[in-house]
Every structure is written in structure tokens, then in C-alpha cells.
Design an enzyme around this catalytic site. Sequence first.
Site, PDB file in Angstrom:
ATOM      1  N   HIS A  20       0.843  -1.210   0.000  1.00 15.47           N
ATOM      2  CA  HIS A  20       0.000   0.000   0.000  1.00 15.47           C
ATOM      3  C   HIS A  20       0.876   1.258   0.000  1.00 15.47           C
ATOM      4  O   HIS A  20       0.630   2.204  -0.737  1.00 15.47           O
ATOM      5  CB  HIS A  20      -0.897   0.051   1.256  1.00 15.47           C
ATOM      6  CG  HIS A  20      -1.922  -1.036   1.343  1.00 15.47           C
ATOM      7  ND1 HIS A  20      -2.106  -1.787   2.486  1.00 15.47           N
ATOM      8  CD2 HIS A  20      -2.840  -1.494   0.461  1.00 15.47           C
ATOM      9  CE1 HIS A  20      -3.087  -2.650   2.293  1.00 15.47           C
ATOM     10  NE2 HIS A  20      -3.550  -2.496   1.077  1.00 15.47           N
ATOM     11  N   LYS A  44     -17.817  -6.478   8.106  1.00 18.60           N
ATOM     12  CA  LYS A  44     -16.550  -7.219   8.039  1.00 18.60           C
ATOM     13  C   LYS A  44     -15.818  -7.127   9.375  1.00 18.60           C
ATOM     14  O   LYS A  44     -15.678  -6.048   9.921  1.00 18.60           O
ATOM     15  CB  LYS A  44     -15.688  -6.609   6.930  1.00 18.60           C
ATOM     16  CG  LYS A  44     -14.962  -7.629   6.090  1.00 18.60           C
ATOM     17  CD  LYS A  44     -14.404  -6.973   4.861  1.00 18.60           C
ATOM     18  CE  LYS A  44     -13.029  -7.516   4.521  1.00 18.60           C
ATOM     19  NZ  LYS A  44     -12.455  -6.845   3.361  1.00 18.60           N
ATOM     20  N   ARG A  96      -2.297  -6.364  -8.489  1.00 26.26           N
ATOM     21  CA  ARG A  96      -1.245  -7.344  -8.264  1.00 26.26           C
ATOM     22  C   ARG A  96      -1.325  -8.487  -9.257  1.00 26.26           C
ATOM     23  O   ARG A  96      -0.335  -9.149  -9.532  1.00 26.26           O
ATOM     24  CB  ARG A  96      -1.361  -7.922  -6.840  1.00 26.26           C
ATOM     25  CG  ARG A  96      -0.966  -6.956  -5.763  1.00 26.26           C
ATOM     26  CD  ARG A  96      -1.501  -7.365  -4.418  1.00 26.26           C
ATOM     27  NE  ARG A  96      -2.949  -7.228  -4.406  1.00 26.26           N
ATOM     28  CZ  ARG A  96      -3.701  -7.288  -3.322  1.00 26.26           C
ATOM     29  NH1 ARG A  96      -3.145  -7.513  -2.151  1.00 26.26           N
ATOM     30  NH2 ARG A  96      -5.004  -7.126  -3.402  1.00 26.26           N
ATOM     31  N   SER A 134      -3.051  -7.679   2.736  1.00 22.64           N
ATOM     32  CA  SER A 134      -3.377  -7.560   4.162  1.00 22.64           C
ATOM     33  C   SER A 134      -3.839  -8.906   4.710  1.00 22.64           C
ATOM     34  O   SER A 134      -3.506  -9.282   5.831  1.00 22.64           O
ATOM     35  CB  SER A 134      -4.465  -6.509   4.373  1.00 22.64           C
ATOM     36  OG  SER A 134      -4.008  -5.251   3.982  1.00 22.64           O
TER      37      SER A 134
HETATM   38  P1  ADP Z   1      -5.794  -6.052   0.370  1.00 26.61           P
HETATM   39  O1  ADP Z   1      -4.444  -5.493   0.649  1.00 26.61           O
HETATM   40  O2  ADP Z   1      -6.196  -7.067   1.384  1.00 26.61           O
HETATM   41  O3  ADP Z   1      -6.006  -6.535  -1.020  1.00 26.61           O
HETATM   42  P2  ADP Z   1      -7.124  -3.441   0.496  1.00 26.61           P
HETATM   43  O4  ADP Z   1      -8.578  -3.205   0.341  1.00 26.61           O
HETATM   44  O5  ADP Z   1      -6.527  -2.893   1.716  1.00 26.61           O
HETATM   45  O6  ADP Z   1      -6.927  -4.967   0.493  1.00 26.61           O
HETATM   46  O7  ADP Z   1      -6.361  -2.861  -0.773  1.00 26.61           O
HETATM   47  C1  ADP Z   1      -6.525  -1.530  -1.184  1.00 26.61           C
HETATM   48  C2  ADP Z   1      -5.934  -1.347  -2.555  1.00 26.61           C
HETATM   49  O8  ADP Z   1      -4.549  -1.593  -2.488  1.00 26.61           O
HETATM   50  C3  ADP Z   1      -6.482  -2.279  -3.631  1.00 26.61           C
HETATM   51  O9  ADP Z   1      -6.544  -1.573  -4.864  1.00 26.61           O
HETATM   52  C4  ADP Z   1      -5.437  -3.350  -3.703  1.00 26.61           C
HETATM   53  O10 ADP Z   1      -5.431  -3.996  -4.956  1.00 26.61           O
HETATM   54  C5  ADP Z   1      -4.196  -2.528  -3.484  1.00 26.61           C
HETATM   55  N1  ADP Z   1      -3.083  -3.316  -2.972  1.00 26.61           N
HETATM   56  C6  ADP Z   1      -3.077  -4.121  -1.905  1.00 26.61           C
HETATM   57  N2  ADP Z   1      -1.879  -4.687  -1.730  1.00 26.61           N
HETATM   58  C7  ADP Z   1      -1.099  -4.237  -2.742  1.00 26.61           C
HETATM   59  C8  ADP Z   1       0.270  -4.472  -3.132  1.00 26.61           C
HETATM   60  N3  ADP Z   1       1.034  -5.323  -2.471  1.00 26.61           N
HETATM   61  N4  ADP Z   1       0.734  -3.810  -4.215  1.00 26.61           N
HETATM   62  C9  ADP Z   1      -0.078  -2.974  -4.916  1.00 26.61           C
HETATM   63  N5  ADP Z   1      -1.366  -2.720  -4.606  1.00 26.61           N
HETATM   64  C10 ADP Z   1      -1.870  -3.341  -3.532  1.00 26.61           C
END
Ligand code: ADP
Length: 171
Positions: A20, A44, A96, A134
Site C-alpha cells: 500500500h 466485516k 497485483r 493484508s
Molecule cells: P488487500 O491489501 O487485502 O487486497 P485493500 O482493500 O486494503 O486490500 O487494498 C486496497 C488497494 O490496495 C487495492 O486496490 C489493492 O489492490 C491494493 N493493494 C493491496 N496490496 C497491494 C500491493 N502489495 N501492491 C499494490 N497494490 C496493492
Amino acid sequence: MLPSRIAIFPGSFDPLTVGHVDVIRRATTLFDRVIVAVLVNPDKQAIFTAEERVAMIAESCGGLGKPGQVAADAFEGLLVRFAARHNACAIIRGLRSGVDFDYERPMASMNTHLASDIQTVCLMASDRYAHISSRLVREVASLGGSVTGLVPPSVEALLLARLKGETKTHP
Ligand code: ADP
């Protein structure tokens, strides 16, 4: 003067990971302001409250870009409404894999249907972070594995304390 370009980066961030943080840092090179928006989802079960997640984002990402360029806030309800309230021109998402793409494609179309002036901008995950989610971080941490390097150090400390100290979860 050109109006400032504001982007919203929405997600659960339960917890914030280095993947993130990487997306947020890269977004600061594209937009004048990046607002990281923590989705409040009462349906959730989460490890951290929305307030805790906003605080961890502010702490780990507040110094990215120029002073004040990154902010964190919580939101409920329609994302496009939150984006419009903040005069945002874009919604940032990270991709991803094809699984992320398949999820984002209809979401982006629906958001365009609801607010055609807000663009969805997808950033490819950096190679070194593409395996991080996450959900996996929570799973590894709850099984006693090391999450060093997967989350910012301050988040690691909070995560370990939370998993050690209590089993309670929050909306
Ligand atoms: P999660 O990390 O569990 O997928 P989130 O809802 O917190 O869930 O993710 C928020 C955004 O960040 C989404 O667009 C997700 O695809 C993106 N994201 C999450 N992890 C990564 C990563 N490692 N690299 C790039 N983008 C990411």
C-alpha cells in the site's frame, strides 16, 4: 493556476502493508494530493478499528511526497460520493494480478456510471510487493510468522501487540 489534482486511494488497509505504502508513494508523483480512504465496513470483522487504521496510515505515509500531500480519512457508503466531496478527479487502485483486475474492472465501470468525471487509475504492483496482501499478513502474523518487511515497522509493532493482547475484533 491549474486546479490541484486530488486522488482518493480507497481500501480496507487492515493492516497497512508496504505494498500500500508503495502505491501511495507512487501516486504522490502523479497527483497533487492523495487521500487514503479507509472503508468502514460494519459487516466485516477487522483487526484494527477504522480510526486505528487512519492513524497508522497518517504515521507511516504522512511524510511521503511534499508536506501535507498525503492525508488519511475514513469513509462509509458510496466511494464516488466521498470522492466528489473532496473534489477528487481520480480513484487509485493497485493491481497485483488478474484476480485484482477482474475485481476492479466492473467496479471501475460502475463508478464511471455513477460519476463520469472521476477516473479510475490502476497502478501495477511493484514486482517486490506483488505477493503482499493484508489478508496474508494477518494470516502469517496470527500463525506466529514474521511480518518484518511486509508492513511498516510501527504497524508490525501494533499488529503483534494486538494479536498477543486480545482476540477481540472490530468493525
Ligand atoms: P488487500 O491489501 O487485502 O487486497 P485493500 O482493500 O486494503 O486490500 O487494498 C486496497 C488497494 O490496495 C487495492 O486496490 C489493492 O489492490 C491494493 N493493494 C493491496 N496490496 C497491494 C500491493 N502489495 N501492491 C499494490 N497494490 C496493492
